[in-house]
Design an enzyme around this catalytic site. Structure first.
Site, PDB file in Angstrom:
ATOM      1  N   ASP A 209       0.859  -1.181   0.000  1.00  0.00           N
ATOM      2  CA  ASP A 209       0.000   0.000   0.000  1.00  0.00           C
ATOM      3  C   ASP A 209       0.898   1.236   0.000  1.00  0.00           C
ATOM      4  OD1 ASP A 209       1.047   0.049   2.535  1.00  0.00           O
ATOM      5  OD2 ASP A 209      -0.870   0.190   3.573  1.00  0.00           O
ATOM      6  N   ASP A 211       1.358   3.402   2.533  1.00  0.00           N
ATOM      7  CA  ASP A 211       1.497   3.901   3.891  1.00  0.00           C
ATOM      8  C   ASP A 211       0.327   4.851   4.155  1.00  0.00           C
ATOM      9  OD1 ASP A 211       2.980   3.708   6.305  1.00  0.00           O
ATOM     10  OD2 ASP A 211       3.923   5.629   5.938  1.00  0.00           O
TER      11      ASP A 211
END
Length: 293
Positions: A209, A211
Site C-alpha cells: 500500500d 502507507d
C-alpha cells in the site's frame, strides 16, 4: 564459491508460500540466542542447496520486534548458508512504487530501538556497513527480473521502524522528506547481522500500500482496505517467489567471484584476541571461529 548454500527468509505471506520451492529436511537448532523463528528447512532448488526460514514463525506468531534475528542468522550460518535472499512486505513512500510491484532497495535507515543489533556483546567489533545490501546479490536479482510479469524497481531507501503500530501521517511525511522509498519493520537488524556473520544479503521488498501519506479513497471502508492490502500481499508474494526462482542461477554465478561481504570481519575485530573468553569463542564459533584460532 565452493559449498555455496542459499538462505531464503520470508516475510508476510511468503513464509507459507516458500514450501512451493521444494520439500526437504527440518532443522530445529539450539542457538546461544534462543530458538529460531521456526524450523529451518533444507532442500535443493535446481541442484542448489537452499535453507528456508519463515521470519515470523508458523502462523505468523511473532511480531517484528519479537523476531529472534540473532538466532535466525546464527542458525543459518551454522547450516553453511553463504548467501541470503530475503523478502518482506513494505509500505510505499513514492507514487511510482506501486503495490504488487517489487523493489530491490540499496539503502536503509534504522529507526528500531528494542532489538539486539549485534552478535558482539562481549567484544568490540565494527563492520563496514555503508552498503547494507550485497551488490552481487542485488545484481543477480536485477538480472533475474527481465521478463517478470511485474515491474521491479532498482534501488531505494528502506526506513525500518520498530512497530508494531504503523506510522502517523506526520512520520510518513517525514520519511518522504528524507527521500526514503519504503517503510517496513523487519530488515533491521537482520541485514546488519548477516554482514556480521559474513553472509551476502539482499532484499526483495513487496509494496502492499502507500502507507498513510497518500489518503485512501473516501468510499473505501477499513474492511475493504484490509482486503485490498491482503490481495496485494498475495500477488506480490507470487511475483517475489518467481523472481527468487529466476535469481538462483545468477546467485550461483555471482558466488564464483570474491565479495567483500564474505570478509567483513577481517579488519573489524578491535578486541585483543587473547582477551576473548572461552565462552564467547564457543558461542560465536560459526561466525568468529576462523579469526580466533
Amino acid at each position: 564459491m565452493a559449498n555455496m548454500t542459499l538462505g531464503i527468509i520470508g516475510g508476510t505471506g511468503l513464509g507459507e508460500a516458500l514450501g512451493a520451492l521444494g520439500a526437504g529436511q527440518e532443522h530445529r537448532l539450539e542457538t546461544p540466542f534462543g530458538p529460531t523463528s521456526g524450523p529451518i528447512v533444507t532442500t535443493e532448488v535446481g541442484g542448489v542447496p537452499v535453507a528456508l526460514l519463515s521470519r515470523h514463525g508458523p502462523g505468523h506468531a511473532l511480531n517484528p520486534s519479537r523476531v529472534p534475528y540473532r538466532a535466525n542468522i546464527w542458525a543459518l550460518k551454522s547450516l553453511g548458508v553463504t548467501h541470503i535472499l530475503a523478502s518482506g512486505a513494505v509500505g510505499s513512500l513514492r507514487e511510482e512504487l506501486q503495490p504488487r510491484q517489487l523493489v530491490i532497495p540499496d539503502q536503509v535507515i534504522d529507526k528500531t530501538f528494542r532489538r539486539a543489533g549485534t552478535f558482539f556483546d562481549d567484544l568490540a567489533v565494527h563492520v563496514e556497513f555503508a552498503a547494507p545490501f550485497c551488490n552481487g546479490l542485488r545484481s543477480a536479482l536485477v538480472k533475474a527480473s527481465t521478463g517478470l510479469p511485474t515491474r521491479v524497481h532498482q534501488g531505494g531507501t528502506y526506513v525500518c521502524m520498530e512497530g508494531p503500530q504503523f506510522s502517523t501521517r506526520a512520520e510518513s511525511e517525514l520519511h518522504r522528506s528524507w527521500g526514503a522509498s519504503l517503510i517496513g519493520m523487519t530488515v533491521m537488524p537482520e541485514a546488519r547481522l548477516a554482514r556480521e556473520a559474513e553472509i551476502c544479503y539482499a532484499l526483495v521488498a513487496l509494496p502492499t500500500d502507500y502507507d498513510c501519506w497518500r489518503p485512501h479513497p473516501a468510499h473505501v471502508d477499513q474492511a475493504k482496505l484490509i482486503e485490498e492490502i491482503l490481495g496485494n500481499v498475495k500477488v506480490a508474494t507470487q511475483n517475489a517467489i518467481e523472481l527468487i526462482r529466476r535469481a538462483i542461477p545468477h546467485v550461483v554465478a555471482a558466488a564464483e567471484k570474491p565479495c567483500p561481504c564474505q570478509s567483513a570481519l577481517a579488519l573489524g575485530i578491535w578486541t585483543d584476541r587473547s582477551l576473548v573468553s572461552t565462552e564467547t569463542r564457543r558461542q560465536l564459533e560459526p561466525i568468529l571461529g576462523k579469526y580466533l584460532r
